[in-house]
Design an enzyme around this catalytic site. Structure first.
Site, PDB file in Angstrom:
ATOM      1  N   THR A   1      -1.089 -10.335  15.569  1.00 21.70           N
ATOM      2  CA  THR A   1       0.039  -9.396  15.677  1.00 21.70           C
ATOM      3  C   THR A   1       0.074  -8.755  17.058  1.00 21.70           C
ATOM      4  O   THR A   1       1.133  -8.657  17.684  1.00 21.70           O
ATOM      5  CB  THR A   1      -0.053  -8.314  14.577  1.00 21.70           C
ATOM      6  OG1 THR A   1      -0.008  -8.952  13.301  1.00 21.70           O
ATOM      7  CG2 THR A   1       1.096  -7.333  14.683  1.00 21.70           C
TER       8      THR A   1
ATOM      9  N   VAL B   1       0.819  -1.230   0.000  1.00 19.70           N
ATOM     10  CA  VAL B   1       0.000   0.000   0.000  1.00 19.70           C
ATOM     11  C   VAL B   1       0.843   1.267   0.000  1.00 19.70           C
ATOM     12  O   VAL B   1       0.313   2.353  -0.237  1.00 19.70           O
ATOM     13  CB  VAL B   1      -1.001   0.055   1.193  1.00 19.70           C
ATOM     14  CG1 VAL B   1      -2.142  -0.916   1.001  1.00 19.70           C
ATOM     15  CG2 VAL B   1      -0.296  -0.139   2.518  1.00 19.70           C
TER      16      VAL B   1
ATOM     17  N   TYR C   1       3.836   5.935  16.151  1.00 19.93           N
ATOM     18  CA  TYR C   1       2.516   5.344  15.879  1.00 19.93           C
ATOM     19  C   TYR C   1       1.410   6.350  16.205  1.00 19.93           C
ATOM     20  O   TYR C   1       0.503   6.581  15.394  1.00 19.93           O
ATOM     21  CB  TYR C   1       2.346   4.067  16.711  1.00 19.93           C
ATOM     22  CG  TYR C   1       1.009   3.383  16.517  1.00 19.93           C
ATOM     23  CD1 TYR C   1       0.722   2.726  15.323  1.00 19.93           C
ATOM     24  CD2 TYR C   1       0.050   3.389  17.520  1.00 19.93           C
ATOM     25  CE1 TYR C   1      -0.504   2.102  15.130  1.00 19.93           C
ATOM     26  CE2 TYR C   1      -1.173   2.756  17.345  1.00 19.93           C
ATOM     27  CZ  TYR C   1      -1.454   2.115  16.145  1.00 19.93           C
ATOM     28  OH  TYR C   1      -2.662   1.492  15.962  1.00 19.93           O
TER      29      TYR C   1
HETATM   30  N1  NAD Z   1      -4.738  -4.917  17.075  1.00 18.14           N
HETATM   31  C1  NAD Z   1      -4.826  -3.830  17.834  1.00 18.14           C
HETATM   32  O1  NAD Z   1      -4.652  -3.872  19.052  1.00 18.14           O
HETATM   33  C2  NAD Z   1      -5.163  -2.499  17.202  1.00 18.14           C
HETATM   34  C3  NAD Z   1      -5.644  -1.470  18.017  1.00 18.14           C
HETATM   35  C4  NAD Z   1      -5.946  -0.221  17.452  1.00 18.14           C
HETATM   36  C5  NAD Z   1      -5.769  -0.029  16.090  1.00 18.14           C
HETATM   37  N2  NAD Z   1      -5.298  -1.059  15.321  1.00 18.14           N
HETATM   38  C6  NAD Z   1      -5.108  -0.811  13.896  1.00 18.14           C
HETATM   39  O2  NAD Z   1      -5.888  -1.752  13.184  1.00 18.14           O
HETATM   40  C7  NAD Z   1      -5.250  -2.081  11.967  1.00 18.14           C
HETATM   41  C8  NAD Z   1      -5.131  -3.590  11.856  1.00 18.14           C
HETATM   42  O3  NAD Z   1      -4.442  -4.099  12.988  1.00 18.14           O
HETATM   43  P1  NAD Z   1      -4.236  -5.687  13.150  1.00 18.14           P
HETATM   44  O4  NAD Z   1      -3.932  -5.929  14.573  1.00 18.14           O
HETATM   45  O5  NAD Z   1      -5.365  -6.403  12.487  1.00 18.14           O
HETATM   46  O6  NAD Z   1      -2.892  -5.865  12.310  1.00 18.14           O
HETATM   47  P2  NAD Z   1      -2.321  -7.198  11.594  1.00 18.14           P
HETATM   48  O7  NAD Z   1      -0.838  -7.092  11.685  1.00 18.14           O
HETATM   49  O8  NAD Z   1      -3.004  -8.415  12.086  1.00 18.14           O
HETATM   50  O9  NAD Z   1      -2.782  -6.995  10.077  1.00 18.14           O
HETATM   51  C9  NAD Z   1      -2.281  -5.936   9.315  1.00 18.14           C
HETATM   52  C10 NAD Z   1      -2.232  -6.394   7.892  1.00 18.14           C
HETATM   53  O10 NAD Z   1      -1.720  -5.294   7.120  1.00 18.14           O
HETATM   54  C11 NAD Z   1      -0.809  -5.804   6.169  1.00 18.14           C
HETATM   55  N3  NAD Z   1       0.163  -4.785   5.794  1.00 18.14           N
HETATM   56  C12 NAD Z   1       1.104  -4.199   6.583  1.00 18.14           C
HETATM   57  N4  NAD Z   1       1.853  -3.374   5.849  1.00 18.14           N
HETATM   58  C13 NAD Z   1       1.366  -3.421   4.581  1.00 18.14           C
HETATM   59  C14 NAD Z   1       1.736  -2.806   3.366  1.00 18.14           C
HETATM   60  N5  NAD Z   1       2.778  -1.958   3.300  1.00 18.14           N
HETATM   61  N6  NAD Z   1       1.021  -3.081   2.252  1.00 18.14           N
HETATM   62  C15 NAD Z   1      -0.026  -3.954   2.305  1.00 18.14           C
HETATM   63  N7  NAD Z   1      -0.411  -4.580   3.420  1.00 18.14           N
HETATM   64  C16 NAD Z   1       0.292  -4.316   4.546  1.00 18.14           C
HETATM   65  C17 NAD Z   1      -0.126  -6.982   6.872  1.00 18.14           C
HETATM   66  O11 NAD Z   1       0.446  -7.879   5.933  1.00 18.14           O
HETATM   67  C18 NAD Z   1      -1.285  -7.584   7.653  1.00 18.14           C
HETATM   68  O12 NAD Z   1      -1.940  -8.596   6.936  1.00 18.14           O
HETATM   69  C19 NAD Z   1      -3.918  -1.344  11.956  1.00 18.14           C
HETATM   70  O13 NAD Z   1      -4.037  -0.134  11.232  1.00 18.14           O
HETATM   71  C20 NAD Z   1      -3.683  -1.048  13.428  1.00 18.14           C
HETATM   72  O14 NAD Z   1      -2.860   0.080  13.636  1.00 18.14           O
HETATM   73  C21 NAD Z   1      -5.003  -2.284  15.832  1.00 18.14           C
END
Ligand code: NAD
Length: 241
Positions: free
Chosen positions: A183, A55, A146
């Site tokens: 993750t 992305v 972040y």
């Molecule tokens: N899990 C949490 O505690 C949490 C809390 C608040 C916000 N978030 C936000 O929610 C979103 C998802 O979190 P998650 O825990 O499901 O993460 P995750 O790591 O499980 O999934 C993220 C996905 O994004 C993909 N990705 C990363 N960089 C990329 C790139 N350059 N191009 C294409 N794909 C890419 C990864 O391959 C992965 O499949 C994120 O934006 C995170 O900041 C997560």
């Protein structure tokens, strides 16, 4: 009504997978975009179009959007979910790490949304949903880049809502508290991280990906056209700002 179509970034796992499956369950045709192949998501999502792309790469994003339009002919919903959330003391944060976090969490939503925009405008209706974080309110000290990136994403959300309103496109952000994804379990949630965050919440449970589905569906709903430029704070009461 025409079948709505959606693109979810970071859909190989975690929240992105949950969102892709939920939208498909509501009758959307769903495409996912991720660095990783999305076999598991495809197995749970009828007619899923899984695209492997970075992305942060403008050309790859443009090509991926082309594939979405070739397959679906139209696009209505963009969920900018792909993100990275490393925790590290500020003094140990390199410029390279800072830029990587900014590119994935802030620049990529710009690239993806801009590439999607002609199609949303052509549809005359659109929903852009940016996945931020309640960390913008709680500001954990070991997540400075972040928090900066996700706070930037909220600014992007507000200004873009103003820019795209005339086209019938809303732009909103969802700010979850810590969510139990693979993750998060491996990184910020390990070593008592989940327990620490849970103790700040009014809701005495750890948030699961499924806890965010109703908020996503509300934001993209046909009836939510007056909801725009907002950040929905889904933090279980850990942040009341
Ligand atoms: N899990 C949490 O505690 C949490 C809390 C608040 C916000 N978030 C936000 O929610 C979103 C998802 O979190 P998650 O825990 O499901 O993460 P995750 O790591 O499980 O999934 C993220 C996905 O994004 C993909 N990705 C990363 N960089 C990329 C790139 N350059 N191009 C294409 N794909 C890419 C990864 O391959 C992965 O499949 C994120 O934006 C995170 O900041 C997560």
């Amino acid at each position: 009504m025409q079948t709505r179509t959606a693109l979810v970034t970071g859909a190989a796992q975690g929240l992105g997978q949950e969102f892709a499956v939920a939208l498909a369950g509501r009758g959307y045709r769903v495409a996912g975009l991720d660095l990783a192949p999305q076999t598991e998501t495809a197995g749970k999502t009828p007619d899923y179009l899984g695209l492997v792309a970075d992305v942060t790469d403008e050309e790859q994003v443009r090509a991926a959007l082309g594939h979405v339009i070739d397959a679906f002919g139209t696009l209505h919903v963009v969920v900018n979910n792909a993100g990275v959330y490393p925790a590290r003391p500020f003094e140990e944060t390199t410029a390279e790490e800072w830029r990587r976090i900014m590119r994935v969490n802030l620049e990529a939503p710009f690239l993806v949304t801009r590439a999607a925009l002609p199609h949303l405008k052509a549809a005359g209706w659109g929903r852009v949903v940016n996945i931020a974080s309640a960390a913008v309110f709680t500001a954990p000290p070991d997540m400075v880049p972040y928090v900066a990136s996700k706070t930037g994403l909220i600014g992007f959300t507000r200004a873009l809502a103003a820019a795209l309103g005339p086209y019938g496109i809303t732009v909103n952000a969802i700010a979850p508290t810590m969510v139990r994804t693979a993750t998060a379990e491996r990184t910020v949630g390990a070593d008592g991280g989940f327990e620490f965050v849970r103790a700040q919440q009014a809701v005495p449970h750890t948030q699961e990906p499924s806890d965010l589905v109703s908020t996503l569906l509300y934001v993209v709903d046909e009836g939510s056209g007056f909801l725009t430029g907002q950040t929905l704070n889904v933090s279980g009461g850990s942040a009341f700002l």
